[in-house]
Write a protein that holds these residues in place. Sequence first.
Motif, PDB file in Angstrom:
ATOM      1  N   UNK A  47       0.859  -1.184   0.000  1.00 35.01           N
ATOM      2  CA  UNK A  47       0.000   0.000   0.000  1.00 35.01           C
ATOM      3  C   UNK A  47       0.897   1.237   0.000  1.00 35.01           C
ATOM      4  N   UNK A  48       1.665   1.363  -1.077  1.00 41.83           N
ATOM      5  CA  UNK A  48       2.662   2.434  -1.157  1.00 41.83           C
ATOM      6  C   UNK A  48       2.020   3.819  -1.165  1.00 41.83           C
ATOM      7  N   UNK A  49       0.872   3.955  -1.835  1.00 43.06           N
ATOM      8  CA  UNK A  49       0.206   5.261  -1.876  1.00 43.06           C
ATOM      9  C   UNK A  49      -0.248   5.676  -0.489  1.00 43.06           C
ATOM     10  N   UNK A  50      -0.805   4.735   0.261  1.00 46.71           N
ATOM     11  CA  UNK A  50      -1.220   5.030   1.638  1.00 46.71           C
ATOM     12  C   UNK A  50      -0.026   5.450   2.478  1.00 46.71           C
ATOM     13  N   UNK A  51       1.099   4.797   2.271  1.00 41.95           N
ATOM     14  CA  UNK A  51       2.314   5.131   3.014  1.00 41.95           C
ATOM     15  C   UNK A  51       2.753   6.563   2.738  1.00 41.95           C
ATOM     16  N   UNK A  52       2.758   6.942   1.468  1.00 42.10           N
ATOM     17  CA  UNK A  52       3.172   8.306   1.089  1.00 42.10           C
ATOM     18  C   UNK A  52       2.216   9.335   1.670  1.00 42.10           C
ATOM     19  N   UNK A  53       0.921   9.074   1.593  1.00 38.08           N
ATOM     20  CA  UNK A  53      -0.071  10.030   2.096  1.00 38.08           C
ATOM     21  C   UNK A  53       0.010  10.178   3.610  1.00 38.08           C
ATOM     22  N   UNK A  54       0.291   9.092   4.310  1.00 36.10           N
ATOM     23  CA  UNK A  54       0.424   9.167   5.763  1.00 36.10           C
ATOM     24  C   UNK A  54       1.650   9.987   6.138  1.00 36.10           C
ATOM     25  N   UNK A  55       2.745   9.807   5.424  1.00 36.10           N
ATOM     26  CA  UNK A  55       3.953  10.598   5.702  1.00 36.10           C
ATOM     27  C   UNK A  55       3.732  12.081   5.400  1.00 36.10           C
ATOM     28  N   UNK A  56       2.987  12.374   4.331  1.00 37.31           N
ATOM     29  CA  UNK A  56       2.681  13.772   4.022  1.00 37.31           C
ATOM     30  C   UNK A  56       1.796  14.389   5.100  1.00 37.31           C
ATOM     31  N   UNK A  57       0.864  13.615   5.615  1.00 36.69           N
ATOM     32  CA  UNK A  57       0.025  14.114   6.704  1.00 36.69           C
ATOM     33  C   UNK A  57       0.872  14.408   7.937  1.00 36.69           C
TER      34      UNK A  57
ATOM     35  N   UNK B  63       4.815  29.487   4.257  1.00 37.71           N
ATOM     36  CA  UNK B  63       3.359  29.592   4.335  1.00 37.71           C
ATOM     37  C   UNK B  63       2.765  28.200   4.552  1.00 37.71           C
ATOM     38  N   UNK B  64       2.020  28.018   5.640  1.00 37.34           N
ATOM     39  CA  UNK B  64       1.488  26.691   5.983  1.00 37.34           C
ATOM     40  C   UNK B  64      -0.030  26.662   6.011  1.00 37.34           C
ATOM     41  N   UNK B  65      -0.676  27.770   5.687  1.00 34.58           N
ATOM     42  CA  UNK B  65      -2.125  27.807   5.787  1.00 34.58           C
ATOM     43  C   UNK B  65      -2.789  26.725   4.938  1.00 34.58           C
ATOM     44  N   UNK B  66      -3.572  25.857   5.565  1.00 32.34           N
ATOM     45  CA  UNK B  66      -4.319  24.834   4.857  1.00 32.34           C
ATOM     46  C   UNK B  66      -3.546  23.583   4.545  1.00 32.34           C
ATOM     47  N   UNK B  67      -2.261  23.514   4.896  1.00 30.41           N
ATOM     48  CA  UNK B  67      -1.470  22.323   4.569  1.00 30.41           C
ATOM     49  C   UNK B  67      -2.032  21.072   5.237  1.00 30.41           C
ATOM     50  N   UNK B  68      -2.392  21.192   6.510  1.00 30.56           N
ATOM     51  CA  UNK B  68      -2.917  20.033   7.225  1.00 30.56           C
ATOM     52  C   UNK B  68      -4.236  19.590   6.618  1.00 30.56           C
ATOM     53  N   UNK B  69      -5.103  20.545   6.307  1.00 30.61           N
ATOM     54  CA  UNK B  69      -6.401  20.192   5.718  1.00 30.61           C
ATOM     55  C   UNK B  69      -6.223  19.500   4.375  1.00 30.61           C
ATOM     56  N   UNK B  70      -5.320  20.006   3.537  1.00 28.72           N
ATOM     57  CA  UNK B  70      -5.110  19.395   2.221  1.00 28.72           C
ATOM     58  C   UNK B  70      -4.519  17.994   2.350  1.00 28.72           C
TER      59      UNK B  70
END
Length: 450
Positions: free
Chosen positions: A398-408, A426-433
């Motif tokens: 589940x490589x895509x899930x791994x990448x998305x979790x690290x980005x989160x 600038x970090x506004x909205x980074x967590x939400x995205x």
Amino acid sequence: MIWDAAGRLLEAGTAGAGAALQGQLLAGVHQARLRALNRLAAATTRVVSAVRAARADDASFSLPGLTADLLEVLSVAHAVSTGTGDPSVWRGTARTVYSGVGGLRLAGLCLEPVISSAGYAGVVVWLTDAEGRMWSVSDVKPGDAERVMSSAAGPVAVGETGLSHRDLSRAGMIMSSATANPDGRLGSGSGVRAVRAAGVGWTEPQLLDRFGTLNADTGAANAGDHRPRLLALTVCGDDRNALLAVDDQGQGVRLVGPVGDQHRIHRDNLRLLAAKPGLRMLAIARPPTGDVNGFAAPARFLGLPGTLELIAVGGGDLRLPAGLGGRADLGFDRLSSRFLRPSGPPPPFPATGEVTDPLLAYRRRLERVVSGGRRTLSVPGVPREVRSEAAMLRRDQLATASVLLERLLDAAQPAERDVFGRLATETGGDLARAWLAAGTYQRELLAAPF
């Protein structure tokens, strides 16, 4: 406005979503309605109701449900702000559109109580026609659980039947110039004509033949379809407040009741049925209303028995009083053990063995952000745990899930500041995205056919 408020909810979590943040979300609802963004307004309203339930320790609160609703809010808000997708889809509809369906001869099946976390309550009567299609008549309006009983005894607004909703669930109805929405909900316009007709018992041949196996109605298994299913089942036992049953082909299902103290009768009936292994019964059940957008336990994804919400039972080994008409609506009719007489030994429930959910840690991280905010990913020690979970996802292909979790995880870390204490980036909205991307991946993965 809603995107920003939803982002702040992710920053603070439900624990930090006080009156000010809730007010910002509700102000966004008002703005969305003014701009005819009906889908966004409805989802945001559900989020506010769930946040209030969480902060009040309401037993009906569901963290997976809130997570799914927040994903809906961010998904639609992102589509609106970027202009992607079909506007007719992300706008939604303010009112249900009814269209003519001609004449209908309907038979009542059951009566279901409705108590919504959004502040609505009432009942739904489910009916079927000669072709086996499902239809419904509802009386759901703003109110609390006390409204359910008065709604059940209240008159049906369709035509001139003179029936209450309780009566209609065991009677029939003949309609001319009928109207309905795409979900099968019948309209009550001035041109609709309806009169009372005789009901059809579950055990009568024309209706009994429609009670089948768990795989018989493939349409009912589609994601987002919460219409009831007619099943012939045998009770196997119970497991963690769920009734275990199998159909005639040996496929298993977990039957549950709605959550909340206001559903005590339903819960007691379910417990009584589970205590009668070997009991054969006809059942009407449907996918749980809280199982939305793939954020409940992914039984289909793991190849495990599914979960359905049991609405009514009858036939089989049940010996119900004549006044119940051969069926019991579990939210209204209280069962007794003397009504339940198993005719044979309980069949075995399908053995599943030890099944590991590869997305369990991933799903919990998403839910923890909703519950506790940014700090659930930024406190010392957590980043190491999350990177370990990402490595396990990669090992499970589940490589895509791994990448998305690290980005989160990266989006949740404290922002870098310069020597003067000012934000260096600038970090506004980074967590939400990042959270939206991770949540969308999970939703689409669990909705994919396997």
